[in-house]
Design an enzyme around this catalytic site. Structure first.
Site, PDB file in Angstrom:
ATOM      1  N   ASP A 104       0.920  -1.070   0.303  1.00  0.00           N
ATOM      2  CA  ASP A 104       0.163   0.047  -0.111  1.00  0.00           C
ATOM      3  C   ASP A 104       0.598   0.885  -0.359  1.00  0.00           C
ATOM      4  OD1 ASP A 104      -2.454   2.190   1.032  1.00  0.00           O
ATOM      5  OD2 ASP A 104      -1.736   2.425   2.035  1.00  0.00           O
ATOM      6  N   TYR A 109       2.907  10.340   0.409  1.00  0.00           N
ATOM      7  CA  TYR A 109       4.023   9.748   0.504  1.00  0.00           C
ATOM      8  C   TYR A 109       5.366  10.313   0.497  1.00  0.00           C
ATOM      9  CZ  TYR A 109       0.657   6.587   3.296  1.00  0.00           C
ATOM     10  OH  TYR A 109      -0.951   6.165   3.700  1.00  0.00           O
ATOM     11  N   LYS A 135      -3.569   5.915  -3.647  1.00  0.00           N
ATOM     12  CA  LYS A 135      -4.333   6.627  -3.385  1.00  0.00           C
ATOM     13  C   LYS A 135      -4.785   7.744  -3.979  1.00  0.00           C
ATOM     14  CE  LYS A 135      -3.012   4.822   1.356  1.00  0.00           C
ATOM     15  NZ  LYS A 135      -2.429   4.800   1.277  1.00  0.00           N
TER      16      LYS A 135
END
Length: 388
Positions: A104, A109, A135
């Protein structure tokens, strides 16, 4: 069948499996690891034990095959800790070699850094051999200016972000992620940080939620129907959006960070999980170690401010774990993975040693008496699932 002696030998081969001597609560409170240290896995480790998986297709909705995954926040230099590309690739290879097959990540990030580093591993693997989630909700644009210090990305990639939960923004975000990672598809897409806890939003979060209701949610459903993705849901630190969205949309799976751990789990057990169970929506548990706190870090839920009740609960559970020859991190990971609602846990890692210790923790046999004692002392909820 492995004997106790063989289990101990197997644990020794991994550098784990030592039985701890009892400590006092005061000593347990002092357990604190520096950034270079790793909490050792204690207990009897069966190295032949496979990592847990989900049944082939008992659920109506998509679930990742692997129940043990890897979170990508640390790969984006999270918590202002700098790791090189080589260090992260070594960690990722260790995860792969240990049997982890669910990864994930997110554009946020490290502002693309985590996705690019994950791609260094995954673009060279058969796409059918692993599950990948990322995401949507932020679009990245080039900028050489560093982000404000309130964000915890050290040496992030040269981008800034803007929020976009529209249909067009959602599709663009997926396409951008595929290019950064260097793969042909995502399995799961999470709508990211759509929560009043998002410090960019505050009380205005409902404005972004409404944009997602009319944009990201129907667009991801369309992408699922088109076969571009297999599932979608929310990746959030509080359940507010889920409580609202299940009445107007059709998510498959939700990443709940900071909401189900051995220290804090009552709301999820009593409210969130039952709501999702009614709709066959599963949960990926993010931050099962409370942002590293349950692995000995001086950090709780992404903050250096550690509430006193959490310190006391940590110490009490650690005392019980020591009594039964295990460690609190092992108990925390197995606790988070136990509920049927949960389809995976995704503890993060920065080093290969952290990966090895987390994997070993999933292969420790925890005595039933340990869980019984936690419940008798009201350290975990009476209805909390545990595995014998």
């Amino acid at each position: 069948m492995l004997t106790r002696r063989n289990l101990l030998q197997a644990g020794a081969a991994l550098g784990v499996g030592t039985v701890m001597k009892p400590t006092s609560s005061a000593q347990a409170l002092k357990i604190q690891m520096s950034s270079g240290e790793v909490m050792k896995t204690k207990g009897l480790v069966d190295i032949d034990e496979k990592l847990p998986t989900n049944p082939a297709s008992s659920a109506k909705r998509y679930r990742p095959t692997s129940r043990m995954g890897l979170g990508g926040l640390a790969a984006g230099n999270g918590f202002n800790t700098i790791s090189s590309d080589e260090e992260i690739l070594t960690m990722l290879n260790a995860a792969w070699d240990s049997g982890i097959r669910y990864f994930d990540t997110a554009p946020f990030y490290g502002l693309s850094l985590s996705e690019r580093r994950f791609g260094d591993l995954l673009r060279n693997k058969d796409r059918e051999d692993y599950v990948l989630s990322s995401k949507v909700g932020r679009i990245l644009t080039p900028s050489a200016e560093p982000l404000p210090k309130r964000w915890h990305w050290a040496n992030h990639s040269p981008f800034h972000y803007s929020y976009d939960y529209t249909a067009a923004g959602t599709r663009r975000s997926v396409e951008d992620s595929l290019q950064r990672i260097g793969v042909s598809s995502l399995d799961i897409v999470f709508i990211h940080d759509l929560s009043p806890q998002n410090s960019d939003f505050g009380a205005d979060w409902l404005k972004y939620y409404d944009e997602a209701v009319n944009g990201a949610m129907p667009e991801l459903t369309k992408m699922r129907e088109e076969g571009i993705i297999k599932a979608w849901g929310f990746g959030i630190n509080s359940p507010h959006a889920i409580y609202k969205a299940v009445e107007v949309a059709d998510p498959d799976i939700c990443l709940l960070a900071l909401q189900y751990s051995i220290l804090e789990h009552e709301e999820a057990l009593d409210k969130t999980f039952p709501l999702l169970d009614e709709r066959d929506i599963s949960v990926v548990v993010g931050a099962p170690l409370n942002g590293g706190y349950l692995a000995g870090r001086n950090r709780f839920n992404y903050s250096s401010l550690i509430p006193d009740p959490m310190k006391q609960k940590f110490a009490a559970i650690q005392d019980v774990a020591t009594k039964h020859g295990i460690d609190i991190k092992t108990a925390a990971l197995q606790f988070a993975e136990a509920p049927a609602t949960v389809s995976a846990i995704i503890p993060g890692a920065r080093t290969s040693q952290q990966v090895h210790e987390n994997v070993a923790a999933m292969k420790v046999k925890i005595p039933d008496a340990f869980w019984d004692e936690l419940k008798s002392k009201k350290l975990i909820a009476q209805n909390a699932p545990t595995k014998a």
